[in-house]
Design a protein around this motif. Sequence first.
Motif, mmCIF file in Angstrom:
data_model
loop_
_atom_site.group_PDB
_atom_site.id
_atom_site.type_symbol
_atom_site.label_atom_id
_atom_site.label_comp_id
_atom_site.label_asym_id
_atom_site.label_seq_id
_atom_site.Cartn_x
_atom_site.Cartn_y
_atom_site.Cartn_z
ATOM 1 N N LEU A 64 0.840 -1.190 0.000
ATOM 2 C CA LEU A 64 0.000 0.000 0.000
ATOM 3 C C LEU A 64 0.879 1.245 0.000
ATOM 4 O O LEU A 64 1.994 1.234 0.529
ATOM 5 N N GLN A 65 0.365 2.295 -0.550
ATOM 6 C CA GLN A 65 1.125 3.537 -0.650
ATOM 7 C C GLN A 65 0.700 4.483 0.462
ATOM 8 O O GLN A 65 -0.431 4.958 0.504
ATOM 9 N N TYR A 66 1.611 4.742 1.393
ATOM 10 C CA TYR A 66 1.354 5.659 2.491
ATOM 11 C C TYR A 66 2.089 6.963 2.218
ATOM 12 O O TYR A 66 3.322 6.981 2.116
ATOM 13 N N GLU A 67 1.353 8.058 2.122
ATOM 14 C CA GLU A 67 1.968 9.343 1.764
ATOM 15 C C GLU A 67 2.987 9.796 2.808
ATOM 16 O O GLU A 67 3.981 10.443 2.474
ATOM 17 N N ASP A 68 2.735 9.470 4.081
ATOM 18 C CA ASP A 68 3.648 9.924 5.130
ATOM 19 C C ASP A 68 4.817 8.965 5.339
ATOM 20 O O ASP A 68 5.714 9.245 6.122
ATOM 21 N N ARG A 69 4.794 7.808 4.641
ATOM 22 C CA ARG A 69 5.894 6.846 4.785
ATOM 23 C C ARG A 69 6.274 6.291 3.419
ATOM 24 O O ARG A 69 6.137 5.098 3.148
ATOM 25 N N PRO A 70 6.766 7.149 2.523
ATOM 26 C CA PRO A 70 7.046 6.707 1.148
ATOM 27 C C PRO A 70 8.155 5.662 1.060
ATOM 28 O O PRO A 70 8.217 4.895 0.095
ATOM 29 N N ASP A 71 9.044 5.638 2.050
ATOM 30 C CA ASP A 71 10.162 4.692 2.010
ATOM 31 C C ASP A 71 9.924 3.460 2.864
ATOM 32 O O ASP A 71 10.847 2.686 3.122
ATOM 33 N N GLY A 72 8.706 3.275 3.328
ATOM 34 C CA GLY A 72 8.400 2.121 4.167
ATOM 35 C C GLY A 72 8.371 2.487 5.636
ATOM 36 O O GLY A 72 8.377 3.672 6.004
ATOM 37 N N GLN A 73 8.350 1.496 6.476
ATOM 38 C CA GLN A 73 8.234 1.717 7.906
ATOM 39 C C GLN A 73 8.935 0.594 8.650
ATOM 40 O O GLN A 73 9.325 -0.405 8.050
ATOM 41 N N ARG A 74 9.062 0.758 9.951
ATOM 42 C CA ARG A 74 9.637 -0.289 10.777
ATOM 43 C C ARG A 74 8.517 -1.001 11.525
ATOM 44 O O ARG A 74 7.649 -0.361 12.120
ATOM 45 N N VAL A 75 8.547 -2.311 11.467
ATOM 46 C CA VAL A 75 7.582 -3.132 12.181
ATOM 47 C C VAL A 75 8.232 -3.592 13.479
ATOM 48 O O VAL A 75 9.329 -4.173 13.452
ATOM 49 N N ALA A 76 7.587 -3.315 14.594
ATOM 50 C CA ALA A 76 8.137 -3.736 15.880
ATOM 51 C C ALA A 76 8.009 -5.253 16.029
ATOM 52 O O ALA A 76 7.095 -5.864 15.458
#
Length: 258
Positions: free
Chosen positions: A37-49
Amino acid sequence: MRRLIAALLIFLPIAGLAAGAAGRYAGLPGGAFKSALQYEDRPDGQRVAPFALMRRPVTNAEFLSFVKAHPEWRRDRVADVFAEARYLFHWRSATDPGSPALLQQPVTSVSWFAANAYCESIGARLPTWTEWEYAAAADETRRDARKDPAWRERILAWYSKPSNQALPRVGLQAPNAYGIQDMHGLVWEWTEDFSSLLVSADNRNQGDADKARFCGAGALSMDDRDNYAVLMRVALLSSLEAHDTTTSLGFRCARSAP
């Protein structure tokens, strides 16, 4: 040696969490993850805890134990606001799923409210979409098989099967790289944040019945548009309300690392 020690330090908390749940959960280490999915506030991905996820979906037998302990979730007693009329309609009675074979099938026709209540009753929660997608990206040997066309085709083949066939029991599929089974090819699954994937709460509260538009919205929100399997799941979840049920939608629970 230092790398080995560092890796062990990462895995120890989540491994302890899984062990404390008597092996019902598999520990996932978390890390950097780019959603389809494309998240505008996280264009480079995110960290999953780090977190733990049930190795298998919740079965009819397990949900039966829940409704016996919490009779307010029986189909003949549950409030209409928490579950529609089709809630557990396939069970023989409010406290009897039916044949012994049905007991080991994944429970379906349960609302988000009921699934959430079940998880809370055992000190757990529903996984977020990102956690579910992170776990579902793995195949039997790789933690991220999403770029493999053969892996995608295998998942899509499930969509072509008639939905009126009896569900097999849980646990027949080979575990993925995390030791989790039945992420694909058995049932769809509720997530904690299903209602926020594509559609704002305002649109939902206004009673917009135009469900067909969710597929188009999903395409616009996909960062990986070739991953049709993810698009289908998001479109389904986005079209539902928390009291809805379907015959192909079940759930499994998650726990956060301590």
